[in-house]
Design a protein around this motif. Structure first.
Motif, PDB file in Angstrom:
ATOM      1  N   ALA A 171       0.816  -1.213   0.000  1.00  0.00           N
ATOM      2  CA  ALA A 171       0.000   0.000   0.000  1.00  0.00           C
ATOM      3  C   ALA A 171       0.850   1.264   0.000  1.00  0.00           C
ATOM      4  CB  ALA A 171      -0.940  -0.011   1.201  1.00  0.00           C
ATOM      5  N   ASP A 172       1.996   1.230   0.699  1.00  0.00           N
ATOM      6  CA  ASP A 172       2.808   2.450   0.777  1.00  0.00           C
ATOM      7  C   ASP A 172       3.409   2.821  -0.575  1.00  0.00           C
ATOM      8  OD1 ASP A 172       4.512   0.273   0.775  1.00  0.00           O
ATOM      9  OD2 ASP A 172       5.974   1.191   2.128  1.00  0.00           O
ATOM     10  N   ALA A 197       1.693   1.522  -3.618  1.00  0.00           N
ATOM     11  CA  ALA A 197       0.534   1.571  -4.525  1.00  0.00           C
ATOM     12  C   ALA A 197      -0.143   2.935  -4.498  1.00  0.00           C
ATOM     13  CB  ALA A 197      -0.467   0.483  -4.163  1.00  0.00           C
ATOM     14  N   GLU A 198      -0.223   3.561  -3.336  1.00  0.00           N
ATOM     15  CA  GLU A 198      -0.934   4.839  -3.240  1.00  0.00           C
ATOM     16  C   GLU A 198      -0.274   5.945  -4.063  1.00  0.00           C
ATOM     17  OE1 GLU A 198      -3.920   5.165  -1.884  1.00  0.00           O
ATOM     18  OE2 GLU A 198      -3.862   3.040  -1.349  1.00  0.00           O
ATOM     19  N   PRO A 199       1.034   6.207  -3.916  1.00  0.00           N
ATOM     20  CA  PRO A 199       1.638   7.261  -4.743  1.00  0.00           C
ATOM     21  C   PRO A 199       1.677   6.894  -6.232  1.00  0.00           C
ATOM     22  CG  PRO A 199       3.319   6.141  -3.448  1.00  0.00           C
ATOM     23  CD  PRO A 199       1.999   5.690  -2.912  1.00  0.00           C
ATOM     24  N   ALA A 217      -0.632   5.159  -7.828  1.00  0.00           N
ATOM     25  CA  ALA A 217      -1.985   5.411  -8.315  1.00  0.00           C
ATOM     26  C   ALA A 217      -2.235   6.904  -8.506  1.00  0.00           C
ATOM     27  CB  ALA A 217      -3.007   4.824  -7.347  1.00  0.00           C
ATOM     28  N   ALA A 218      -1.768   7.716  -7.553  1.00  0.00           N
ATOM     29  CA  ALA A 218      -1.948   9.160  -7.680  1.00  0.00           C
ATOM     30  C   ALA A 218      -1.238   9.684  -8.928  1.00  0.00           C
ATOM     31  CB  ALA A 218      -1.417   9.859  -6.425  1.00  0.00           C
ATOM     32  N   ARG A 263     -10.253  -0.981  -3.699  1.00  0.00           N
ATOM     33  CA  ARG A 263      -9.012  -0.253  -3.946  1.00  0.00           C
ATOM     34  C   ARG A 263      -9.170   0.700  -5.132  1.00  0.00           C
ATOM     35  NH1 ARG A 263      -3.329  -2.647  -6.175  1.00  0.00           N
ATOM     36  NH2 ARG A 263      -4.688  -2.935  -7.964  1.00  0.00           N
ATOM     37  N   ARG A 317     -11.548   3.580  -4.363  1.00  0.00           N
ATOM     38  CA  ARG A 317     -10.942   4.606  -3.509  1.00  0.00           C
ATOM     39  C   ARG A 317     -10.076   5.556  -4.329  1.00  0.00           C
ATOM     40  NH1 ARG A 317      -8.302   1.463  -0.648  1.00  0.00           N
ATOM     41  NH2 ARG A 317      -6.135   1.835  -1.284  1.00  0.00           N
ATOM     42  N   TRP A 318      -9.306   5.015  -5.240  1.00  0.00           N
ATOM     43  CA  TRP A 318      -8.445   5.859  -6.073  1.00  0.00           C
ATOM     44  C   TRP A 318      -9.259   6.723  -7.031  1.00  0.00           C
ATOM     45  CZ3 TRP A 318      -5.004   1.024  -7.167  1.00  0.00           C
ATOM     46  CH2 TRP A 318      -4.163   0.814  -6.069  1.00  0.00           C
ATOM     47  N   ALA A 364     -10.607   9.565  -5.009  1.00  0.00           N
ATOM     48  CA  ALA A 364      -9.523  10.504  -4.698  1.00  0.00           C
ATOM     49  C   ALA A 364      -9.145  11.333  -5.912  1.00  0.00           C
ATOM     50  CB  ALA A 364      -8.301   9.741  -4.182  1.00  0.00           C
TER      51      ALA A 364
END
Length: 350
Positions: A103-104, A106-108, A110-111, A145, A148-149, A152
């Motif tokens: 996740a740490d 995947a999040e950036p 995805a952004a 998942r 959520r992206w 966002a």
């Protein structure tokens, strides 16, 4: 297509050591494996195949698509951004993130990917001379998942779709109801066994579908040339999968089908070929004459005659037409559900 020049807001940064590049033929198998991992995690089984990915990335479908492949510092394919210039004012956006990423990371990633998709879409709008365009992105239902992206990134859930399949038996090649009186279903006429279809028939199919979908959710009008180019780019395209329904001697209904080949099951084993209904439409003047049912029986009988085991299609879960009732009555069942998410973005200034 060449990457449009964009001047929208700066992208979020990728993690240190990660790279972003336009994919080539050499990257296709990495993209296939990435997409299959995503499909298995989000839907429960993979379906991506090399033929379709090749067509979209470097083949006949690439002309109206922009792709970016994101790799980690070790060179592994971890994300894929795809933007399809579908029609004036509409860009189909695909963002695939490796489900095996922590996740740490995947999040950036995805952004960055959703920001890149927005820049590309803004550039497409500018190239078309538009003030703005709609970004239309999809997700499998219950893929928390991806949802959520999308939220966002400023997207809104606007629709759900039932992906339906119907089994086909060999007997249905000949054992099926005949059309009602005055209704005749035929394939588009062609110049010889392997010649191109008659121009009049192709225009009739395009006009019938445009008219029948005019009041449907999120319909965007395509020119005749855009329509043909897009459908012919599909690896499953076959001219003998196009049907016209005549009512009292005049074209009034149309069905465009494709061949589904190269599909693999969860264990990587080939699945028998199937047929798929890309479009089915009936002119408003001919509704209530059993035209849609006659067209559906035509594609069922054709699939059976070819030794195929199924026919698939998509239906709008919120459609007021009740089309799902017709499909259910003929044996279709929902195999999974997808979602449409939309976001409007202004054209880039560059």
């Amino acid at each position: 297509m060449s990457s449009p020049e964009v001047t929208t807001q700066p992208l979020s940064a990728l993690p240190s050591g990660w790279t972003s590049q336009e994919p080539t033929d050499a990257d296709v198998e990495d993209l296939v494996r990435l997409l299959r991992r995503h499909e298995k995690q989000a839907r429960g089984w993979p379906g991506a195949d090399s033929e379709q990915v090749t067509a979209d990335v470097t083949g006949r479908g690439a002309a109206m698509r922009t792709h970016w492949l994101i790799r980690d510092p070790e060179g592994a394919a971890r994300a894929w951004v795809s933007c399809h210039d579908r029609a004036a004012g509409r860009v189909l956006v695909g963002v695939t993130i490796d489900p095996e990423l922590d996740a740490d990371l995947a999040e950036p990633v995805a952004a960055y990917c959703f920001g890149l998709a927005e820049q590309i879409s803004a550039g497409i709008a500018a190239d078309r001379g538009l003030a703005a365009t709609q970004m239309d992105s999809g997700a499998f239902q219950d893929d928390e998942r991806q949802d959520r992206w999308l939220k966002a990134g400023g997207f809104t859930l606007v629709r759900t779709w039932w992906q339906m399949e119907r089994p086909v038996t060999p007997e249905e090649a000949t054992e099926h109801p005949e059309p009602r009186e005055g209704v005749v279903v035929r394939r588009v006429r062609r110049d010889g066994a392997v010649g191109l279809p008659e121009d009049a028939d192709l225009h009739a199919v395009h006009e019938i579908l445009e008219e029948s979908f005019a009041d449907h959710f999120n319909n965007y009008r395509e020119t005749f040339e855009e329509f043909l180019t897009r459908l012919r780019a599909d690896p499953g395209h076959r001219w003998d999968h196009w049907w016209v329904a005549e009512v009292d001697g005049r074209p009034a209904g149309a069905l465009v089908g494709t061949t589904v080949t190269g599909r693999l099951d969860a264990d990587g084993n080939p699945v028998p070929d199937g047929s798929y209904v890309e479009y089915i439409g009936v002119h408003s003047s001919a509704r209530g004459r059993g035209v849609a049912k006659a067209l559906l029986w035509a594609v069922i009988a054709d699939a059976a005659a070819r030794g195929r085991n199924r026919v698939g299609l998509e239906v709008d879960a919120q459609s007021p037409t009740g089309a799902d009732g017709l499909y259910t009555s003929l044996g279709w069942e929902t195999s999974y559900v997808t979602e449409s998410w939309h976001k409007d973005v202004a054209a880039s200034a560059g």
